[in-house]
Scaffold this active site. Structure first.
Site, PDB file in Angstrom:
ATOM      1  N   SER A 255     -14.270 -92.343 -20.004  1.00 35.47           N
ATOM      2  CA  SER A 255     -15.256 -91.268 -19.832  1.00 35.47           C
ATOM      3  C   SER A 255     -15.435 -91.003 -18.351  1.00 35.47           C
ATOM      4  O   SER A 255     -14.795 -91.625 -17.505  1.00 35.47           O
ATOM      5  CB  SER A 255     -16.585 -91.687 -20.446  1.00 35.47           C
ATOM      6  OG  SER A 255     -17.209 -92.632 -19.595  1.00 35.47           O
ATOM      7  N   LYS A 256     -16.338 -90.095 -18.070  1.00 36.99           N
ATOM      8  CA  LYS A 256     -16.648 -89.714 -16.688  1.00 36.99           C
ATOM      9  C   LYS A 256     -16.996 -90.934 -15.818  1.00 36.99           C
ATOM     10  O   LYS A 256     -16.775 -90.940 -14.616  1.00 36.99           O
ATOM     11  CB  LYS A 256     -17.849 -88.751 -16.679  1.00 36.99           C
ATOM     12  CG  LYS A 256     -17.440 -87.312 -16.870  1.00 36.99           C
ATOM     13  CD  LYS A 256     -17.034 -86.681 -15.536  1.00 36.99           C
ATOM     14  CE  LYS A 256     -16.373 -85.342 -15.737  1.00 36.99           C
ATOM     15  NZ  LYS A 256     -15.268 -85.081 -14.848  1.00 36.99           N
TER      16      LYS A 256
END
Ligand code: GLU
Length: 489
Positions: A255-256
């Site tokens: 994810s980010k």
């Protein structure tokens, strides 16, 4: 494969194209190409709050940048459109009518509060959490009257009491079994008339005649419900292939938090689309357990679901960079210049017209860079010294090199040797520079370092003789003389 393969990538435009989504798209595309089938792009924009046109445009442009062209979908059209879920309401209504007529759905009048308290009570009693089928047994005349009177209601799928477990053979994970106990009579159409994901997706996939559903395994638990919808609709059930998640190096879903997570982040970091496609293809699939450099042609000629792994793949940014370097070095100088020009014009170093005029000069520069960089974003800082009028010398380089005993004399002697040159090619420059230690007694290493710092401003740069040659005689001499006079002051 006897039937005609039709696959789809169905992103929800609630964000840009994530690395995981890109891999799903690549697998669908490669599978379609391999079987001479059709790759459909469908935009699942049913979430009105989070879906935006900007995201849809960004997803399409990221796919195009990757070289993943869809055969049907937005902008290209096709016989199975529209390709946006928000424009397919007529299909969902028709499918609901079909299910009503078949007695496969019933209206549910339970309010959200009723459902919640029923769930709480059931959980306390026996731990179950599903819908208690309260409205399933209401007399049909009553429910018809209540619906006609406009009483708020959802539509639920009437799961056959004797349905038993839902079992399917996932093309990646093998046989998967879901107990019918967990498959309560789920909602297919909400009280506001909108279809739920499990309903809309099946209506669309059935109408679009999708034969293989290749998607992330975050949708595995939806699959038994979707199979029940196919059964209720009387539509053929496609092959499912669920891809395991991509993990970050910490073993958590990518994810980010792990930094760059969208395709365009990698584009901006100077990763080539062909390297990213190659890298993502190998995150869960392999050609033969050893080949790592696989171009799109090979991928689309050989991709198979049998060689997709069940195990989660770990995203390794270093390996991607290494692969990118391989692709950069494989390019011809012409190809490299084509990639480089937009970066140089973007940085304001030259105009497109300059680039065309100075093509030969750029072709000389290209091999110096392609051997050295792993990412395109390294290029601009590396070549900046070639495009400025004066160079700013890094503090550290000045202290460590230029202020050394002998550096000043080395620069002066170099200026003289280079000044005498007619031919300013790298070999001529090399010969002139090598004569300086001989005439002055200053160590070769210091001579080269001092000239490098004077001309590029830094102790690390492209190869020295080539750098001077690319910069040209006048500008090289100006810089060497400027450094010398700044030291003499
Ligand atoms: N729109 C869904 C998603 O982006 C599609 C899932 C599917 O492939 O069925 O997760």
């Amino acid at each position: 494969m006897s039937e005609r393969v039709r696959v789809r990538f169905a992103p929800s435009p609630t964000g840009h194209l994530h690395i995981g989504g890109a891999r799903t798209a690549i697998y669908n595309w490669a599978f379609a190409r391999r079987h001479g089938g059709t790759f459909v792009l469908r935009i699942d924009d049913t979430d009105p709050e989070r879906s935006t046109q900007e995201n849809t445009a960004a997803i399409m442009s990221a796919l195009r940048w990757l070289g993943i062209q869809w055969d049907e979908g937005p902008e290209v059209g096709g016989d199975y459109g529209p390709y946006f879920q928000t424009r397919r309401h007529a299909s969902y209504s028709a499918a609901l009518e079909h299910l009503k007529a078949a007695g496969a759905v019933y209206p549910c009048f339970c309010s959200a509060e009723d459902l919640q308290s029923a769930r709480d009570a059931a959980r306390a009693a026996d731990g179950s959490a599903g819908y208690a089928r309260t409205c399933r047994t209401l007399p049909a005349e009553d429910t018809a009257a209540r619906v006609a009177a406009g009483e708020p209601h959802t539509w639920r799928l009437k799961v056959r009491a004797d349905r038993g477990d839902v079992v399917f053979d996932d093309a990646v994970r093998g046989e998967s079994t879901f107990s019918s106990d967990v498959l309560d009579d789920f909602i297919v159409v909400r009280s506001d008339g909108t279809p739920t994901y499990n309903f809309a997706t099946v209506v669309d996939d059935a109408e679009m005649e999708i034969t293989h559903i290749i998607r992330g395994d975050d949708h595995l638990s939806n699959t038994p419900r979707q199979i029940l919808v196919y059964e209720a609709l009387g539509a053929p059930i496609p092959v499912f292939a669920h891809l395991s998640m991509i993990w970050g190096p910490d073993g958590k879903r990518l994810s980010k938090r792990h930094g760059a997570a969208n395709v365009e982040d990698y584009r901006d970091l100077g990763i080539l689309p062909e390297a990213l496609v190659n890298y993502l293809a190998l995150l869960g699939w392999s050609l033969d357990d050893k080949t790592t450099i696989i171009d799109a042609e090979t991928l689309t000629a050989s991709f198979s679901l049998e060689r997709v792994s069940k195990n989660p793949a770990v995203f390794d940014a270093e390996k991607l960079e290494w692969m990118n370097g391989v692709y950069l070095r494989k390019m011809t100088a012409d190809q490299f210049v084509d990639r480089m020009v937009p970066l140089l014009t973007g940085a304001g170093f030259m105009t497109g017209e300059d680039a065309a005029q100075r093509r030969l000069w750029l072709l000389e520069l290209a091999p110096l860079l392609s051997d050295r960089v792993k990412r395109l974003d390294e290029i601009v800082p590396m070549v900046a010294f070639l495009f400025t009028d004066t160079v700013t010398i890094e503090e550290d380089a000045r202290a460590k090199i230029l202020e050394k005993e002998g550096a000043l004399a080395a620069l002066d002697a170099t200026a003289e040797a280079l000044g005498a040159l007619g031919d300013f090619s790298p070999p001529a420059i090399e010969e002139a520079l090598r004569s300086v230690p001989e005439t002055t007694g200053i160590k070769t290493r210091l001579v080269f370092q001092a000239v490098r710092v004077a001309v590029t401003g830094s102790t690390v740069s492209l190869p020295l003789f080539e750098s001077l040659s690319l910069l040209g005689k006048e500008r090289s001499l100006d810089r060497i003389r400027a450094a010398s006079s700044s030291l003499a002051d």
